[in-house]
Design a protein around this motif. Structure first.
Motif, PDB file in Angstrom:
ATOM      1  N   UNK A  17     -17.975  50.203  -2.047  1.00 46.39           N
ATOM      2  CA  UNK A  17     -19.050  49.626  -2.656  1.00 46.39           C
ATOM      3  C   UNK A  17     -20.246  50.267  -2.701  1.00 46.39           C
ATOM      4  N   UNK A  18     -20.399  51.299  -2.168  1.00 48.92           N
ATOM      5  CA  UNK A  18     -21.678  52.005  -2.032  1.00 48.92           C
ATOM      6  C   UNK A  18     -21.475  53.382  -2.961  1.00 48.92           C
ATOM      7  N   UNK A  19     -20.424  54.361  -2.765  1.00 50.74           N
ATOM      8  CA  UNK A  19     -20.061  55.642  -3.416  1.00 50.74           C
ATOM      9  C   UNK A  19     -19.187  55.536  -4.355  1.00 50.74           C
ATOM     10  N   UNK A  20     -18.475  54.394  -4.492  1.00 50.27           N
ATOM     11  CA  UNK A  20     -17.346  53.934  -5.515  1.00 50.27           C
ATOM     12  C   UNK A  20     -16.221  55.174  -5.369  1.00 50.27           C
ATOM     13  N   UNK A  21     -16.067  55.901  -4.212  1.00 49.17           N
ATOM     14  CA  UNK A  21     -15.116  56.634  -3.857  1.00 49.17           C
ATOM     15  C   UNK A  21     -13.818  55.860  -3.548  1.00 49.17           C
ATOM     16  N   UNK A  22     -12.687  55.990  -3.882  1.00 49.47           N
ATOM     17  CA  UNK A  22     -11.445  55.062  -3.521  1.00 49.47           C
ATOM     18  C   UNK A  22     -10.913  55.518  -1.941  1.00 49.47           C
ATOM     19  N   UNK A  23     -10.901  54.613  -1.296  1.00 48.82           N
ATOM     20  CA  UNK A  23     -10.511  54.737   0.185  1.00 48.82           C
ATOM     21  C   UNK A  23      -9.344  53.910   0.539  1.00 48.82           C
ATOM     22  N   UNK A  24      -8.638  54.004   1.676  1.00 45.58           N
ATOM     23  CA  UNK A  24      -7.692  53.076   2.395  1.00 45.58           C
ATOM     24  C   UNK A  24      -8.052  52.286   3.634  1.00 45.58           C
TER      25      UNK A  24
ATOM     26  N   UNK B 247     -15.559  47.214   3.220  1.00 49.95           N
ATOM     27  CA  UNK B 247     -16.015  47.282   1.918  1.00 49.95           C
ATOM     28  C   UNK B 247     -16.636  48.431   1.729  1.00 49.95           C
ATOM     29  N   UNK B 248     -16.586  49.633   2.936  1.00 49.55           N
ATOM     30  CA  UNK B 248     -17.095  50.518   2.746  1.00 49.55           C
ATOM     31  C   UNK B 248     -16.047  51.827   3.277  1.00 49.55           C
ATOM     32  N   UNK B 249     -16.150  53.073   2.779  1.00 49.95           N
ATOM     33  CA  UNK B 249     -15.401  53.975   3.094  1.00 49.95           C
ATOM     34  C   UNK B 249     -15.501  54.813   4.413  1.00 49.95           C
ATOM     35  N   UNK B 250     -16.684  54.829   4.850  1.00 50.29           N
ATOM     36  CA  UNK B 250     -17.012  55.362   6.327  1.00 50.29           C
ATOM     37  C   UNK B 250     -18.337  54.829   6.838  1.00 50.29           C
TER      38      UNK B 250
END
Length: 141
Positions: free
Chosen positions: A12-19, A29-32
């Motif tokens: 939801x911040x950087x719009x990068x796809x993550x598992x 909701x966030x990748x890291x």
């Protein structure tokens, strides 16, 4: 929220796809950590905007409570009846120095005339007026 078949989702911040982590599934909701910290900062900023009065009310109440406690200590540590205490005429400032604007209030005079509690209220009101100012003069002749 957009998802694909494998369970990946956009941050939801950087719009990068993550598992997402399996235990958090729908809640993550966030990748890291960097995006999680940014999300927290944004949520705190939003909460602070909604609840501005919360800290203003607590600030003034805390100041008044501190003044009451100081007055109680002064009453309990009075000198014996035959001795008179010397009045302390040093300037007193209740708000942080950086927040005061010119002209600086003569707090030592205000404290001796109206008391500490009223001086705190006066200083707080002056601070609010000078901080927010009066940009418009509508209705003033």
């Amino acid at each position: 929220m957009a998802k694909n078949i494998r369970g990946k989702r956009p941050c939801c911040i950087c719009r990068k796809w993550f598992q997402p982590i399996a235990q958090q599934k729908e809640r993550q909701r966030t990748c890291g950590p960097a995006c999680r910290k940014e999300l927290h900062r944004r949520q705190c900023e939003q909460w602070n905007r909604k609840n501005k009065a919360y800290f203003k009310n607590n600030y003034l109440a805390d100041k008044l409570q501190t003044i009451d406690e100081e007055e109680q200590k002064e009453k309990s540590t009075r000198p014996p009846a035959g001795q008179q205490a010397r009045p302390n005429h040093s300037p007193t400032t209740f708000l942080p120095r950086a927040t005061l604007t010119e002209p600086i209030l003569p707090m030592d005079i205000i404290v001796t005339r109206v008391g500490k509690t009223n001086a705190v209220i006066i200083e707080y009101q002056v601070f609010q007026v000078t901080r927010h100012g009066c940009s418009g003069t509508a209705g003033i002749p």
